[in-house]
Design an enzyme around this catalytic site. Structure first.
Site, mmCIF file in Angstrom:
data_model
loop_
_atom_site.group_PDB
_atom_site.id
_atom_site.type_symbol
_atom_site.label_atom_id
_atom_site.label_comp_id
_atom_site.label_asym_id
_atom_site.label_seq_id
_atom_site.Cartn_x
_atom_site.Cartn_y
_atom_site.Cartn_z
ATOM 1 N N ASN A 110 -4.085 4.072 -1.325
ATOM 2 C CA ASN A 110 -3.793 5.093 -0.478
ATOM 3 C C ASN A 110 -2.897 6.235 -1.097
ATOM 4 O O ASN A 110 -2.245 7.063 -0.220
ATOM 5 C CB ASN A 110 -3.308 4.658 0.682
ATOM 6 N N HIS B 132 -1.541 -2.608 6.410
ATOM 7 C CA HIS B 132 -0.235 -1.553 6.497
ATOM 8 C C HIS B 132 0.942 -1.915 7.538
ATOM 9 O O HIS B 132 1.643 -1.181 7.732
ATOM 10 C CB HIS B 132 -0.818 0.108 6.948
ATOM 11 N N HIS C 159 -10.474 1.551 -0.174
ATOM 12 C CA HIS C 159 -10.235 3.100 -0.468
ATOM 13 C C HIS C 159 -10.542 3.329 -1.920
ATOM 14 O O HIS C 159 -10.250 4.714 -2.106
ATOM 15 C CB HIS C 159 -8.894 3.795 -0.018
ATOM 16 N N ASP D 229 0.731 -1.182 0.185
ATOM 17 C CA ASP D 229 -0.105 0.040 0.000
ATOM 18 C C ASP D 229 0.857 1.287 -0.031
ATOM 19 O O ASP D 229 1.474 1.618 1.014
ATOM 20 C CB ASP D 229 -0.906 0.014 1.210
ATOM 21 N N HIS E 135 -3.662 -4.201 2.794
ATOM 22 C CA HIS E 135 -4.671 -3.459 3.606
ATOM 23 C C HIS E 135 -4.476 -3.079 5.298
ATOM 24 O O HIS E 135 -4.564 -2.033 5.717
ATOM 25 C CB HIS E 135 -6.055 -4.164 3.788
HETATM 26 FE FE LIG Z 1 -4.130 0.610 2.370
HETATM 27 FE FE LIG Z 2 -7.432 -0.876 2.734
#
Ligand SMILES: [Fe+2]
Ligand SMILES: [Fe+2]
Length: 263
Positions: free
Chosen positions: A40, A183, A68, A8, A181
């Site tokens: 992100n 992170h 997101h 991410d 997801h």
């Molecule tokens: Fe993310």
């Molecule tokens: Fe996510």
């Protein structure tokens, strides 16, 4: 084939470290294919068409997303730009496949690199996530249609149990199942017995002096007050988290997965 997958990418700090360090990662690992989760990229929330183009210009072949994906509404227009061109950049940006039927965008991309066919699948989990379709039965249906032997899966999910289950479920049917997801990178990278490379979470590419990318004071304040708060991208301790997966071109089986964290 060697595949580099970047976790991410969070905000400007994440985009900048990819720009700065990708050339040396290419030198060190010679990946044939570069995939990145970009949900992100826009200050932590979604991705805009110019940012998608900026990341494609760095030589990322395929981008995945997650919950997101719709945060920046302009991305809907970008998906529509693909307009029948099966390999345009807009077509190489994915959103989770198992969302409500009829939404813009695609969850699967099939292409070729150095004459080797590959597929990238983006799916989203259900535990502590949105109300998307069952990823397990959904991926069965997708795999019936995929022609490539090399199948790289970004499983965007929260719960480790769901992610580990998904890895085992696809063992021998996918080249790699990598989690995104949360992170936070996990140290469980492995090649499962039937040849699927697996990791529960690749980790974020962004600022770690934060709460999963956001300024930590803002998140702590939200926990303390329960009030909605503005979330801004943090800036400190920026790291690039990724994995390199090596696989056999004919069988699609993975032989190696290596976890990377570059500061
Ligand atoms: Fe993310
Ligand atoms: Fe996510």
């Amino acid at each position: 084939m060697k595949i580099l997958f970047i976790g991410d990418i969070f905000g400007r700090p994440g985009r900048t470290i990819v720009k700065d360090r990708l050339p040396e990662l290419r030198k060190a690992h010679s990946p044939d294919l570069v995939i990145a989760n970009c949900e992100n990229a826009a200050a932590g929330f979604g991705i805009t068409p110019p940012l998608a183009e900026e990341l494609f210009d760095l030589g990322i072949d395929v981008m995945t997303t997650g919950n997101h994906v719709w945060d920046k509404r302009e991305i809907i227009d970008y998906f529509q730009m693909a307009d029948g061109n099966p390999h345009s950049p807009a077509r190489r940006l994915l959103r989770p496949a198992n969302l409500s039927p009829g939404l813009p965008g695609w969850g699967v991309y099939e292409g070729q690199k150095n004459s080797v066919a590959y597929a990238v699948l983006n799916l989203q989990g259900r535990v502590f996530m949105g109300s998307n379709d069952d990823p397990f039965r959904y991926v069965d249906r997708l795999l019936e249609q995929v022609k490539a032997k090399i199948v790289f899966v970004d499983f965007h999910a929260e719960a480790t149990s769901e992610k580990v289950s998904f890895g085992w479920y696809l063992d021998g049917r996918a080249t790699a199942v990598v989690g995104t997801h949360t992170h936070i990178p996990t140290a469980d990278e492995t090649v499962l017995p039937k040849g699927t490379a697996y990791i529960t979470d690749v980790g974020m590419t962004g600022p770690y002096d934060s709460v999963i990318g956001v300024k930590k004071e803002q998140v702590i304040e939200r926990f303390l007050s329960g009030m909605p708060a503005r979330f801004e991208s943090a800036i400190g301790d920026v790291r690039l988290c990724a994995v390199v997966v090596e696989c056999n071109d004919q069988t699609g089986r993975a032989s190696r997965i290596e976890r990377l964290m570059v500061r």
